[in-house]
Design a protein around this motif. Sequence first.
Motif, PDB file in Angstrom:
ATOM      1  N   HIS A  53       0.849  -1.191   0.000  1.00  0.00           N
ATOM      2  CA  HIS A  53       0.000   0.000   0.000  1.00  0.00           C
ATOM      3  C   HIS A  53       0.883   1.238   0.000  1.00  0.00           C
ATOM      4  O   HIS A  53       2.074   1.185   0.323  1.00  0.00           O
ATOM      5  CB  HIS A  53      -0.939   0.002   1.215  1.00  0.00           C
ATOM      6  CG  HIS A  53      -0.226   0.204   2.526  1.00  0.00           C
ATOM      7  ND1 HIS A  53      -0.168   1.417   3.161  1.00  0.00           N
ATOM      8  CD2 HIS A  53       0.464  -0.658   3.313  1.00  0.00           C
ATOM      9  CE1 HIS A  53       0.522   1.306   4.287  1.00  0.00           C
ATOM     10  NE2 HIS A  53       0.912   0.049   4.398  1.00  0.00           N
ATOM     11  N   LYS A  54       0.265   2.355  -0.384  1.00  0.00           N
ATOM     12  CA  LYS A  54       1.020   3.606  -0.493  1.00  0.00           C
ATOM     13  C   LYS A  54       1.344   4.174   0.883  1.00  0.00           C
ATOM     14  O   LYS A  54       0.507   4.157   1.784  1.00  0.00           O
ATOM     15  CB  LYS A  54       0.223   4.619  -1.320  1.00  0.00           C
ATOM     16  CG  LYS A  54       0.007   4.198  -2.755  1.00  0.00           C
ATOM     17  CD  LYS A  54      -0.443   5.336  -3.638  1.00  0.00           C
ATOM     18  CE  LYS A  54      -1.832   5.805  -3.315  1.00  0.00           C
ATOM     19  NZ  LYS A  54      -2.332   6.784  -4.309  1.00  0.00           N
ATOM     20  N   GLN A  55       2.562   4.673   0.990  1.00  0.00           N
ATOM     21  CA  GLN A  55       3.011   5.306   2.231  1.00  0.00           C
ATOM     22  C   GLN A  55       3.626   6.654   1.872  1.00  0.00           C
ATOM     23  O   GLN A  55       4.563   6.736   1.082  1.00  0.00           O
ATOM     24  CB  GLN A  55       4.032   4.410   2.938  1.00  0.00           C
ATOM     25  CG  GLN A  55       4.348   4.844   4.359  1.00  0.00           C
ATOM     26  CD  GLN A  55       5.243   3.840   5.053  1.00  0.00           C
ATOM     27  OE1 GLN A  55       6.355   3.561   4.587  1.00  0.00           O
ATOM     28  NE2 GLN A  55       4.782   3.278   6.153  1.00  0.00           N
ATOM     29  N   CYS A  68       1.591  -4.817   3.281  1.00  0.00           N
ATOM     30  CA  CYS A  68       0.375  -4.801   4.086  1.00  0.00           C
ATOM     31  C   CYS A  68       0.643  -5.424   5.451  1.00  0.00           C
ATOM     32  O   CYS A  68       1.391  -6.414   5.555  1.00  0.00           O
ATOM     33  CB  CYS A  68      -0.737  -5.581   3.385  1.00  0.00           C
ATOM     34  SG  CYS A  68      -1.440  -4.733   1.970  1.00  0.00           S
ATOM     35  N   LYS A 124      -4.162  -8.282   6.606  1.00  0.00           N
ATOM     36  CA  LYS A 124      -4.782  -7.413   5.618  1.00  0.00           C
ATOM     37  C   LYS A 124      -4.200  -7.706   4.241  1.00  0.00           C
ATOM     38  O   LYS A 124      -3.119  -8.282   4.112  1.00  0.00           O
ATOM     39  CB  LYS A 124      -4.562  -5.937   5.973  1.00  0.00           C
ATOM     40  CG  LYS A 124      -5.315  -5.469   7.208  1.00  0.00           C
ATOM     41  CD  LYS A 124      -5.156  -3.956   7.386  1.00  0.00           C
ATOM     42  CE  LYS A 124      -5.990  -3.446   8.547  1.00  0.00           C
ATOM     43  NZ  LYS A 124      -5.901  -1.971   8.684  1.00  0.00           N
ATOM     44  N   SER A 136      -4.060  -6.125  -0.110  1.00  0.00           N
ATOM     45  CA  SER A 136      -4.402  -5.135  -1.131  1.00  0.00           C
ATOM     46  C   SER A 136      -4.448  -5.884  -2.448  1.00  0.00           C
ATOM     47  O   SER A 136      -3.485  -6.548  -2.823  1.00  0.00           O
ATOM     48  CB  SER A 136      -3.361  -4.003  -1.180  1.00  0.00           C
ATOM     49  OG  SER A 136      -2.088  -4.495  -1.541  1.00  0.00           O
ATOM     50  N   VAL A 177      -4.460   2.961  -1.205  1.00  0.00           N
ATOM     51  CA  VAL A 177      -4.049   3.876  -0.138  1.00  0.00           C
ATOM     52  C   VAL A 177      -3.848   3.118   1.165  1.00  0.00           C
ATOM     53  O   VAL A 177      -2.923   3.398   1.923  1.00  0.00           O
ATOM     54  CB  VAL A 177      -5.104   4.991   0.035  1.00  0.00           C
ATOM     55  CG1 VAL A 177      -4.732   5.897   1.203  1.00  0.00           C
ATOM     56  CG2 VAL A 177      -5.228   5.797  -1.245  1.00  0.00           C
ATOM     57  N   ASP A 178      -4.700   2.152   1.418  1.00  0.00           N
ATOM     58  CA  ASP A 178      -4.595   1.372   2.645  1.00  0.00           C
ATOM     59  C   ASP A 178      -5.007  -0.051   2.350  1.00  0.00           C
ATOM     60  O   ASP A 178      -5.784  -0.317   1.427  1.00  0.00           O
ATOM     61  CB  ASP A 178      -5.493   1.970   3.733  1.00  0.00           C
ATOM     62  CG  ASP A 178      -5.116   1.464   5.123  1.00  0.00           C
ATOM     63  OD1 ASP A 178      -4.090   0.761   5.226  1.00  0.00           O
ATOM     64  OD2 ASP A 178      -5.841   1.768   6.078  1.00  0.00           O
ATOM     65  N   CYS A 179      -4.479  -0.965   3.130  1.00  0.00           N
ATOM     66  CA  CYS A 179      -4.846  -2.369   2.975  1.00  0.00           C
ATOM     67  C   CYS A 179      -6.194  -2.611   3.654  1.00  0.00           C
ATOM     68  O   CYS A 179      -6.602  -1.865   4.541  1.00  0.00           O
ATOM     69  CB  CYS A 179      -3.777  -3.271   3.577  1.00  0.00           C
ATOM     70  SG  CYS A 179      -2.159  -3.091   2.783  1.00  0.00           S
TER      71      CYS A 179
END
Length: 800
Positions: free
Chosen positions: A474-476, A491, A495, A497, A503-505
Amino acid sequence: MVTKLYQNILALVFAIQEINANPHLLPNATLGFHISDNYHSAKMTYHDIMDLLFRSHRSVPNYRCVRKKNCLAIIGGVDGESSFRMADILGLYKIPQLTYGSFALVERDATEVPQFYLMAPNEAIQYPAIIRLLLYFQWNWIGLLTVDDDSGENFLKTLEPLLLRNGICLASTGKIPKQPRWDTIQDLYGLVSKIYSPLTDNKANTVLFYGQSLTVVMVNAIVFLGHCTYNTNVLMGRMWIMTGQADITSSGLTRGLSSDFFQGALSFTVHSLEVPGFQKFLHNIKPNWREGNGFLVDFWEQAFNCSFKNSQEPMQDSGTCTGEEKLETIPGPLFEMHMTGHSYSIYNAVYAVAHALNAISTSSFNPGDIVRGKRIDPQDLQPWQLHPFLQDILFNNSAGETISFNKIKEMVGGYDITHLIIFQNTSFQRVKVGRVDADERKQFVILEDLIDWRNFNQVLPRSICNDYCYPGYHKQKKEGEKTCCYDCAPCPEGKISNKKDMVDCIRCPRDQFPSKDQDQCIKKSITFLSFEEPLGISSSVLAVSLSLITALMLGTFFKHRNTPIVKANNRNITYTLLASLLFCFLCPLLFLGEPSKATCLFRQVAFTIIFTVAVSSIMAKTITVVAAFMATKPGSSMRKWVGRRLAYSIIVSCSFIQGGICMMWLGTSPPFPDFDRQALTREIVAECNEGSAIMLYIALGYLGLLSVISLIAAFLARKLPDSFNEAKFITFSMLIFCSVWLSFFPAYLSTKGKYMVAMEIFSILASSAGLLACIFSPKCYIILVKPELNKKELLISRRG
């Protein structure tokens, strides 16, 4: 002269010729026209309008000094700036103004300019379409080039929030001067850098271009001037997205310059269709049309790079124009044979005016009737009288498209998305690959299969700040960077993705679990302790084996029921205890297999009641021994309690209380089959939901209370004198029984899934086996192995 724009004039001439030749449209009138060029100058715009309305050697407002020309409508201009300047004067005289360019109504509201008719769609329709196009191809790191004027500033001001809201970032922004000037070499370098700066970012492979046709000419010239300073390869391999007013155009000194860097561009062009007869009209154009068409000679000389013999300004290094040149041989940047969007808008504008005039001539209502009750001649028609008919027009043009205005006098339509393919001879082909419509239900259509990615090795180009975060990551956010620039983090556990750039898992549904790579959810399998698996087989074999042993013991005791060792400790209670232990060993079979409504309903109830009978039987045995010993004392009141009645009352009362608890449990909140989706990561546990945990704990607590009482009673009676006193064995058996169940609870709570069931089965079998072995094994040994000890005489002699 920009030769490409000459098609606009030809579209006007073609439409008027068609109308004048049509006997069903304005049969008693002939349309004429007058053409003026403002040379992109505000001063010339005002001068041309005044000249058109009040032509003389001196322009005097409200006076006409030449022969009568009835100007009923004006078509123009191509951009917002010139259109609103024209409106400043035309609005005073309420003359209909039909604009053919696409622009945003930012300077004034359309209701403030009642004579305004927009033949091209509003520029604002493009904004969401640009966003959707970028999102469709996943281009979120782009460069932007805009013309440096009010329209460019408004475009940037309007679009930038939309870009940010949709996760698209501007890598850089460049502004192109509308009328550049350079007095020094530093000025030239500064001008060149404005074009090249947005293109130096190797990651921003997509460039959004906003401007007009002359802006494209300017870019072409500046690119040529900067090729010595910058590597021209930075321009190649870019995906250009061009707005509705921009077009690939060459003129004058730039006609020999290459436009290859626009290869593969996607353009939003004003919607157009091929008008029947227009290309034939273009093929028939010859220079002998000069009379009444002062632009034709200039166009011909510049388009074909030649000059006529009588030309006052012959072109250097050029041949003589023969007049037999063919328009179809002119490269696309100089002239197009297919009708452009602007030409199509002009064509429709002419017909709109014609249909409005035709409606006036055929209507029973004549605008002249409202002027002092007098009917006036159509030749004396005033421009303002055209408005009620013009805004209500509805007709189909020769291309079969319906033409009408909406409530704010905008032409109902949209934009075509065209794909530009440039050939080596500088000609190009436009391929329609999509459509943008004002109707939200069909606002954006893109046909990716029609796009030729030849400039990108037939692969969809990428325009992103960094590589995608693939499934499983996921994006950080990177500190100090734009939102489009980020790191990719795995992730967290539990969780997944399953898409790029999440954006988030997310967590999997309860009946699924994350894959090893955390990029998908896998459906959980349903698990339970079945009869077929090794643990189930061993449990069932052990349960049946122990039940058979218990049955053999029961049979042995019944066979030797008249022997002293059987009769000594109330053989009926012994039979009851052995029978309850037999059922205790069979009870685990209810815990095996997939839980059903019947097994869930009875397994815990059967377990607690059967064990209560067993424990109460042991307690009855122990209390009976204690009561019998106490009754032997002189004057003891315990004699009336000694006998079978005491033992039976203990068993019945204890079992009845446990039965009452279980009946209340089944009546209020009975157990039922359920699934535990949270206990195990990869499996769903099929289990029995006990319904009411409180009632379960009450039943188990009551059973535990009886066990403790039995243990205490047996412990106190362990040293009573009796050759067949069972208290010692009962004490040891109850100690094992309590130890097993005390260790059961922490072990049960620390396990999950089917192993919780296995732990309960083990505890049932272990505790029951402890009772069976400790209480009845010594007696069976005497009965079967040492029968000589099983004699009444031996019992009496030992007592003596």
